[in-house]
Scaffold this active site. Sequence first.
Site, PDB file in Angstrom:
ATOM      1  N   GLU A 176       0.860  -1.173   0.000  1.00 14.68           N
ATOM      2  CA  GLU A 176       0.000   0.000   0.000  1.00 14.68           C
ATOM      3  C   GLU A 176       0.896   1.223   0.000  1.00 14.68           C
ATOM      4  OE1 GLU A 176      -2.689   2.572   3.135  1.00 14.68           O
ATOM      5  OE2 GLU A 176      -2.809   0.380   3.281  1.00 14.68           O
TER       6      GLU A 176
ATOM      7  N   ARG B  23       0.871  10.473   0.377  1.00 14.49           N
ATOM      8  CA  ARG B  23       1.298  11.485   1.342  1.00 14.49           C
ATOM      9  C   ARG B  23       2.507  12.277   0.866  1.00 14.49           C
ATOM     10  NH1 ARG B  23       0.841   8.657   7.347  1.00 14.49           N
ATOM     11  NH2 ARG B  23      -1.310   7.920   7.153  1.00 14.49           N
TER      12      ARG B  23
ATOM     13  N   LYS C  82     -10.358  -1.382   7.511  1.00  6.33           N
ATOM     14  CA  LYS C  82      -9.089  -1.013   8.124  1.00  6.33           C
ATOM     15  C   LYS C  82      -9.380  -0.547   9.550  1.00  6.33           C
ATOM     16  CE  LYS C  82      -5.160   2.126   7.502  1.00  6.33           C
ATOM     17  NZ  LYS C  82      -4.473   3.006   6.525  1.00  6.33           N
TER      18      LYS C  82
END
Length: 319
Positions: free
Chosen positions: A40, A44, A128
Amino acid sequence: MDVMKLIESIGILPVINITDIEKAVPLANALVKGGIPVVEVTLRSEVSLQAIKRIVTEVPECKVLAGTILTVEQAQLALDAGVSGLVMPGYDEEIVDFALGKNVPIVPGCVTAADIQKGVKQGLSVFKFFPAEKSGGIDAIKLLSGPFKGVKFLPTGGIDYSNLGIYLKEKCVIACGGSYMANAKLLASGDFDAITANCKKAVDISLGFELAHIGINHNGENDAVNTAETISDIFRMNARYMNSAVFAGTAVEAVKSQGYGEKGHIGFFTNSISRAMAYFEKKGIALNEESIKRNAAGEITCIYLKDDIAGFAFHVVSR
């Protein structure tokens, strides 16, 4: 293989913030070499999407999900970059609807029953759990799994090698996310050999192989009882009498008949039968389908390898 099934078969999801585009491909290769062909990449940094494109193009055997999806626009850019799935830190119905409309796996971040219920209503079954340790950890996950049967969690945040195995013993945990195998320091230094070694360590913990017992075949009940009682007496164990065998403590199983294996069998615990079976398949190790044992819920609890080793049959059993 569907990316979510791939993640579940490994039990580990690296969650990485790539700030140096030149590290993207070596990172992906290191993950694949370490037995974790999925990552993943969080959105960012300024190079996140470029890094995703590089990995998708140059390391196609490594599946990529885009993390930290906050808007539909980000989701579309990630799909344009070639990701196989989307991950959100929180819950947003608009983004979920978008992903479902594109038939793309999406994992929203949920730590409350209210958000999980919204997701279930939209047809989701994997969530999640972030930040995991700060939100109650595995105890909270087990409590939430009670009312939401069939729901599985992907905990991330505060998980490392010290508690990874605790999470992965639970059937309601599909996998654990984190950067512990490829932290910022290792990425910055370009120590990809260490990242590969860390991946192997994480996979070892995920599988959790550990010797369970040794089984010895006998030609009848009397011989089996004699063996178990003799071992129990010598090593100060309690003999346990069962229909098909007598155990000396938990270490030795004296089988009353000629069971699997010329000499007997050796059993190993595992954190997950399904992950163990997927691991064996990747290694080309055949399994004895006729040996499968299931619990009342129909879940596989034990399976033997097809081929013996040194006269012994080998099996894995749920911990």
